[in-house]
Design an enzyme around this catalytic site. Structure first.
Site, PDB file in Angstrom:
ATOM      1  N   GLN A   1       0.852  -1.243  -0.129  1.00 53.74           N
ATOM      2  CA  GLN A   1       0.006  -0.092  -0.063  1.00 53.74           C
ATOM      3  C   GLN A   1       0.755   1.364   0.062  1.00 53.74           C
ATOM      4  O   GLN A   1       2.159   1.197   0.675  1.00 53.74           O
ATOM      5  CB  GLN A   1      -0.958  -0.049   1.141  1.00 53.74           C
TER       6      GLN A   1
ATOM      7  N   LYS B   1     -15.110   6.091   4.398  1.00 51.30           N
ATOM      8  CA  LYS B   1     -14.142   6.233   3.427  1.00 51.30           C
ATOM      9  C   LYS B   1     -14.666   6.969   2.043  1.00 51.30           C
ATOM     10  O   LYS B   1     -15.947   7.195   1.595  1.00 51.30           O
ATOM     11  CB  LYS B   1     -13.963   5.054   2.459  1.00 51.30           C
TER      12      LYS B   1
ATOM     13  N   HIS C   1      -6.554   8.008   7.323  1.00 50.23           N
ATOM     14  CA  HIS C   1      -6.125   6.824   6.343  1.00 50.23           C
ATOM     15  C   HIS C   1      -6.044   7.489   4.810  1.00 50.23           C
ATOM     16  O   HIS C   1      -7.168   7.777   4.451  1.00 50.23           O
ATOM     17  CB  HIS C   1      -6.530   5.620   6.649  1.00 50.23           C
TER      18      HIS C   1
END
Length: 643
Positions: free
Chosen positions: A388, A476, A522
RNA sequence: GCCAGUGUAGCUCAGUUGGCCAGAGCAGCUGAUUUGUAAUCAGCGGGUCGGGGGUUCGAAUCCCUCCACUGGCUCCA
């Protein structure tokens, strides 16, 4: 009562018709050509059968193949036609649901003792066409819940009964009938089956009834249909072309990556060409992140189980993931890192933090391992080991919006730099009816969700919202991009998280000398290197943006008499930071050109007697052909202008 | 994990009622050719027919099982 109604058309004009006129009759009153193309109609914003009588003043938009809703009507009716054919071929078959999709239709059926396989497609397709030629109309009839139950109980269609039982007592239900087939359906449908001239069944698949993997698996038959045979042929050709862009095929051809059964399923191995590409992408993002105040870190690939007990990941995923690594010491267990967040929380929390140093942006190209179900694995886009482009931003509640917007800017910059112009920004929220799937209080969820919604609104980002798509610790914003076959993949993601800082008891000292809890963002603009490169490969059909390409040119000497000249040219281009190689094999120039075309090297520089004498090069562009002769400095300038 | 399909040389694929030593093109190697915008010619090497088990006088071909891949479903921190 007035027998006349006013119909407002999309151009704003208003026409008068008799009460009970259908959209089809309106189309006929405009032109018979138009009427031939009408599939359904939007009446006051709702899609209706073209033949359904309109009883009051309405706005009407006629829908044809060129309208998304018109196409959906066509394919929905095709699904009914499929069902009718299946019932004829397999008597006693039971039906689930059969909708249109974005590229065709399917019907979920329970074939009982029969088994439907692709070998049977021909006879089903033939039956469909035979039934279509009967030019049966789709007849709509309202029905009460009680009547519907009676009908399907007599027919013995238990799936339909279940669907009906879920409906409200007073809800209006409708049946649609074409030929011998009757279905519970809210419609709308085509005027008649005659419009369906070409059908092709694509595949069969298992599909859990009601999308629930604890329930019975239905047989799902996928198909596509068209108004003309030629359109079907074109569609199939398009699919063939799309397959050529498949990253698994191109990855093999271009030497980007491989898999090995011995290494393990879903564990990609990066070959030299792929590694070069990936490194260039990483370097690009690292540089952008340094500019934006991120601090790179490196953390181990395993961690003590306790770390994930704290984060909540152990409870949520422990059983279904790679199992713990034991050590010689009794009771000591480690887990392969399935994500980087807990490590970064530890970095944040290892010393006291002042509000003055916030936001803290901790970045890592972190490799993680997740035991994805075997049936889920897919090339580079769904794997068990991946890296990632991760970072976690720890900030004060007041900074959330600004930081979110900074990340949004970076993500959009990354996508545009890669040539992704078409993407969907999806706000993924918690499923309000299924809260036990998530951790954290309602209050914190509300805060996090509204932060995302407000920030995207503020910058005018066009978004869609999906319930139940959130991560278990927070909502998200996901950037979705389509692959060669139109399947959607999530690339970049930004998540606002009030929960993990709580679980890790993260703090900072505020201006008031009190301790406060930071908020965590994040984010991963690529998502993962693997998936990003997979989707990027399909997006550009293996012709990567020039700045990313490993070999930007190949010098092709006509014979080895010109190797000295070729070397000089290569050195000159190297001074301009243009990368490439010389094909010094003793092959014919035609062969060298072909090989270089297949490798998708963007520029071929052909040198022979002419070029050496004139001190220039003949430039050939991959996929396009000869561009003529240029001096090497002129080529360098031309090339740089393309970057 | 579930449903369906596929698995033959490095790659793309032939080999369909079980039957001589399993084939082709490309790639590779050797030699010749010094070549002008998508494949120069000749020769040579290369395969546990995904693995294991079974049926049979005989299996790439039929059956069982495992593995991997493909298309879906479910899932995706």
């Amino acid at each position: 009562m007035d027998a006349q109604i006013n119909i407002t058309l999309p151009d704003g004009s208003v026409r008068q018709y008799e009460k009970g006129t259908s959209a089809m009759q309106i189309a006929e009153s405009i032109s018979s050509g138009l009427a031939r193309n009408v599939l359904s109609a939007k009446v006051n914003g709702e899609v209706w059968d073209a033949n359904r009588p309109i009883d009051g003043d309405s706005s009407v938009q006629l829908l044809t193949w060129d309208d998304k809703d018109g196409k959906a009507t066509f394919w929905h009716s095709s699904a009914h036609l499929l069902a009718e054919a299946l019932e004829a071929v397999y008597p006693g078959i039971k039906f689930g649901t059969g909708p249109a999709t974005s590229n065709g239709f399917y019907y979920d059926v329970d074939p009982g003792e029969h088994k439907i396989s692709s070998d049977d497609f021909k006879k089903i397709e033939d039956k469909m066409l035979e039934l279509a030629r009967q030019k049966n109309t789709f007849d709509r009839s309202p029905i009460t819940k009680e009547e519907a139950l009676k009908y399907f109980t007599e027919k013995g269609d238990e799936y339909k009964i279940e669907l009906i039982e879920k409906r409200g007592e007073d809800e209006a239900l409708t049946l649609y009938k074409q030929g011998n087939f009757v279905d519970l359906c809210r419609g709308p449908h085509l005027p008649s089956t005659a419009k369906i001239k070409a059908v092709k069944l694509m595949n069969v698949a298992g599909a859990f009834w009601q999308g629930d993997d604890s329930r019975q698996q239905m047989t799902r038959v996928y198909g596509v249909s068209f108004q003309k045979q030629k359109e079907l042929t074109q569609y199939l050709h398009m699919l063939e072309e799309a397959k050529k862009r498949d990253h698994r095929k191109l990855g093999k051809e271009l030497g980007l990556f491989m898999f090995s059964e011995k290494v393990g399923q879903g564990l990609p191995i990066w070959l030299p060409n792929g590694t070069a590409l990936r490194s260039r992408l990483e370097d690009f993002l690292k540089a952008e992140q340094i500019k934006r105040g991120y601090q790179p870190v490196i953390t181990p690939h395993i961690a003590n189980k306790e770390l994930y007990v704290t984060s909540g990941h152990w409870e949520k995923y422990g059983e279904d993931s790679f199992q713990p690594i034991k050590t010689p010491r009794e009771g000591e267990v480690f887990l392969l890192k399935p994500m980087n967040c807990p490590h970064h929380c530890e970095i944040y929390g290892h010393r006291p933090r002042s509000y003055k140093e916030l936001p803290v942006r901790i970045a890592e190209f972190g490799t993680v391992y997740r035991y994805e179900q075997s049936g889920e694995l897919h090339g580079l886009t769904r794997v068990r080991g991946f890296t990632q482009d991760d970072a976690h931003i720890f900030c004060t509640p007041d900074q959330v919006k600004e930081e979110f917007l900074n990340v949004l800017e970076l993500t959009q910059h990354v996508l545009s730099k890669m040539g992704f112009e078409e993407f969907t920004a999806q706000i993924s929220l918690r499923d309000p009816n299924n809260k036990e799937k998530y951790i954290g209080s309602d209050e914190l969820w509300d805060k996090a969700e509204s932060a995302i919604i407000e920030a995207t609104k503020e910058v005018g980002l066009k978004t869609i919202t999906e319930l139940g798509e959130a991560a278990f610790y927070g909502p998200k914003l996901d950037f979705m991009v389509k692959d060669a076959l139109g399947r959607s993949w999530q690339l970049g993601t930004i998540q606002v998280d009030y929960t993990l800082p709580n679980r890790f008891e993260l703090e900072y000292i505020g201006a008031d000398n009190q301790t406060h809890r930071p908020v965590m963002i994040h984010r991963a603009p690529f998502g993962s290197m693997e998936r990003f490169i997979g989707v990027l490969t399909e997006h550009c059909a293996g012709r990567f943006p020039l700045w990313l390409t490993t070999d930007q040119f190949a010098i092709l000497p006509v014979s080895d008499k010109y190797l000295d000249y070729a070397n000089k040219l290569k050195a000159t281009l190297a001074e301009h930071d243009i990368r490439g190689y010389i094909d010094d094999r003793t092959e014919s120039i035609g062969k060298k050109i072909r090989d270089t075309e297949v490798k998708k090297v963007p520029f071929m520089l052909i040198v022979g007697e002419k070029e050496e004498a004139a001190k220039n090069v003949s430039v050939r562009k991959q996929g396009e052909g000869d561009l003529g002769a240029m001096e090497i400095e002129a080529f360098a300038k031309y090339f740089k202008d393309l970057l």
